[in-house]
Design an enzyme around this catalytic site. Structure first.
Site, PDB file in Angstrom:
ATOM      1  N   CYS A  76      -7.643   8.333  -3.295  1.00 16.02           N
ATOM      2  CA  CYS A  76      -7.458   7.715  -4.607  1.00 16.02           C
ATOM      3  C   CYS A  76      -5.965   7.534  -4.835  1.00 16.02           C
ATOM      4  O   CYS A  76      -5.259   8.474  -5.219  1.00 16.02           O
ATOM      5  CB  CYS A  76      -8.064   8.560  -5.719  1.00 16.02           C
ATOM      6  SG  CYS A  76      -7.778   7.826  -7.344  1.00 16.02           S
ATOM      7  N   CYS A 224      -7.632  -0.068  -8.740  1.00  9.58           N
ATOM      8  CA  CYS A 224      -8.037   0.849  -7.664  1.00  9.58           C
ATOM      9  C   CYS A 224      -6.986   0.762  -6.569  1.00  9.58           C
ATOM     10  O   CYS A 224      -6.827  -0.280  -5.927  1.00  9.58           O
ATOM     11  CB  CYS A 224      -9.409   0.474  -7.117  1.00  9.58           C
ATOM     12  SG  CYS A 224      -9.931   1.516  -5.738  1.00  9.58           S
TER      13      CYS A 224
HETATM   14  N1  LIG Z   1      -9.358   4.662  -7.895  1.00 13.42           N
HETATM   15  C1  LIG Z   1      -9.070   5.101  -6.556  1.00 13.42           C
HETATM   16  C2  LIG Z   1     -10.106   4.834  -5.561  1.00 13.42           C
HETATM   17  C3  LIG Z   1     -11.281   5.687  -5.680  1.00 13.42           C
HETATM   18  C4  LIG Z   1     -12.248   5.410  -4.599  1.00 13.42           C
HETATM   19  C5  LIG Z   1     -13.534   6.017  -4.885  1.00 13.42           C
HETATM   20  N2  LIG Z   1     -14.262   5.284  -5.901  1.00 13.42           N
HETATM   21  C6  LIG Z   1     -14.357   6.187  -3.630  1.00 13.42           C
HETATM   22  O1  LIG Z   1     -15.493   6.684  -3.772  1.00 13.42           O
HETATM   23  O2  LIG Z   1     -13.923   5.868  -2.517  1.00 13.42           O
HETATM   24  C7  LIG Z   1      -7.745   4.596  -6.054  1.00 13.42           C
HETATM   25  O3  LIG Z   1      -6.880   4.328  -6.857  1.00 13.42           O
HETATM   26  O4  LIG Z   1      -7.562   4.519  -4.844  1.00 13.42           O
END
Ligand SMILES: N[C@H](CCC[C@H](N)C(=O)O)C(=O)O
Length: 294
Positions: A76, A224
Site C-alpha cells: 500500500c 491507490c
Molecule cells: N491503497 C493502496 C493499495 C492497496 C491494495 C489493496 N487493496 C490490495 O488488496 O492489494 C496503495 O496505495 O497502494
C-alpha cells in the site's frame, strides 16, 4: 478486551488510511476490528497500516496491511507515506527501512514534506501476479467485460507490485466508465485467483496519466499508490509512456512514479494527518483523543 492502541486517521492524497501503533505488543489488528472501524463513518478507511516491532535485523518496523473488508494486502504505497509522516513527526528521522509481507522497503521524507517510497521491483510472470491461466506476455491479457462483440473494457496489462493489478487502457475520460459496476466483477474474476486491484488508465502524454482504481478488498478509492506504480510500469512496458510519469487521481491529488534503471519503482506524493484516537485492536471500538482536531 485487549488494551487500546493509539491510531492516527490520515490520508494519502485521498486514500483513506488508519495508521495503528501496535509497537510493543504481540497481538494483531483483527479482521473484525477492521470491519467495525470501516462501518463507522468517522473512521471509514481503505487500509489500516499497523506498525509492529521489527522482526528482521536492519529494519525499523514490520508493517501489517489490512483492507477495509478485513483481508490482508501485501502493498500500500499511499499508506506507507502516511506511516512515514507519522514516524518522522514522532522521531525527527527522515529515512526508514520497513518490512512487509512482500519484503523490505525504504522510504524517505523530503524537505518539502513530500514522501518517496521505494515500492520494490515489479513482477510480470503470470504465476507471480497471479493469473489463473498461463500467459506468456502479460503486457496484454485476454479478459473483457461488457457485450462480447463490443466490450466496454478489454485486454488489460497485468502486473504484480507485491499485490495483483490489472490495468485497462482507455481513450475516453476515466469518469465515463461505470467502475463501481465493473470493479467488483473484475476484482473477483476467475482470472485472478487472489483477486486483483482494477485500474482504468488514460494516458494523456508521454509523462502524464489519469487513473481510477477499484481496489481489491476496499472498492472505489480516491487514490491507490501501488496501482499508480503498476500503471506506469505497464504503460512504459507497452511504449505508452516513458518511465517517469505524473498521475492525477480521483482525489484530485497527484502522484509521481519513476521506474528506475535498477528496476525499482519509486512513488512520491503527499500525506495528511486528520485526527488521532485510540482503539481496541480486537474489536475496533475506538475513541477520539480529546486534544485531537476535528
Ligand atoms: N491503497 C493502496 C493499495 C492497496 C491494495 C489493496 N487493496 C490490495 O488488496 O492489494 C496503495 O496505495 O497502494
Amino acid at each position: 478486551m485487549a488494551s487500546t492502541a493509539p491510531f492516527a486517521k490520515m490520508n494519502g492524497i485521498g486514500n483513506e488510511i488508519i495508521v495503528a501503533d501496535m509497537r510493543s505488543r504481540a497481538d494483531r489488528v483483527t479482521a473484525a476490528a477492521a470491519i467495525a472501524l470501516n462501518a463507522d463513518a468517522a473512521t471509514r478507511f481503505d487500509q489500516i497500516m499497523a506498525i509492529h516491532d521489527a522482526r528482521t535485523p536492519g529494519t525499523a518496523f514490520f508493517i501489517d496491511i489490512l483492507n477495509s473488508d478485513g483481508s490482508k494486502a501485501q502493498a500500500c504505497g499511499n499508506g506507507m507515506r502516511c506511516v512515514v509522516q507519522a514516524l518522522a513527526a514522532e522521531t525527527g528521522q527522515k529515512t526508514f527501512t520497513f518490512e512487509t509481507v512482500a519484503g523490505i522497503l525504504n522510504a524517505r521524507e523530503h524537505a518539502d514534506g513530500s514522501i518517496s517510497v521505494d515500492m520494490g521491483t515489479p513482477r510480470f510472470g503470470w504465476q507471480d501476479i497471479p493469473l489463473a491461466e498461463e500467459f506468456h506476455d502479460t503486457r496484454m491479457i485476454e479478459l473483457q467485460i461488457g457485450p462480447i462483440d463490443a466490450p466496454v473494457l478489454h485486454s488489460p496489462s497485468a502486473v504484480s507490485m507485491g499485490n495483483p493489478h490489472a490495468i485497462f487502457w482507455v481513450d475516453r475520460d476515466v469518469w465515463s466508465y461505470e467502475l463501481d459496476r465493473f470493479g467488483p466483477l473484475l476484482e473477483n474474476h476467475p482470472m485472478f485467483p487472489e483477486r486483483a486491484n482494477i485500474t482504468i488508465a488514460q494516458v494523456t502524454s508521454p509523462d502524464t496519466m489519469v487513473i481510477r482504481t477499484w481496489e481489491r478488498g476496499a472498492g472505489l478509492t480516491k487514490a491507490c499508490g501501488s496501482a499508480a506504480c503498476a500503471s506506469v510500469v505497464a504503460a512504459a512496458r507497452t511504449n505508452r509512456t516513458g518511465r517517469s510519469v505524473s498521475l492525477v487521481t480521483p482525489g484530485g491529488g497527484s502522484l509521481h512514479v519513476e521506474w528506475r534503471g535498477d528496476d525499482h519503482v519509486i512513488l512520491t506524493g503527499a500525506a495528511e494527518w486528520e485526527f488521532s484516537g485510540s482503539f481496541d485492536p480486537s474489536t475496533g471500538t475506538w475513541a477520539r483523543d480529546t486534544e485531537s482536531a476535528a
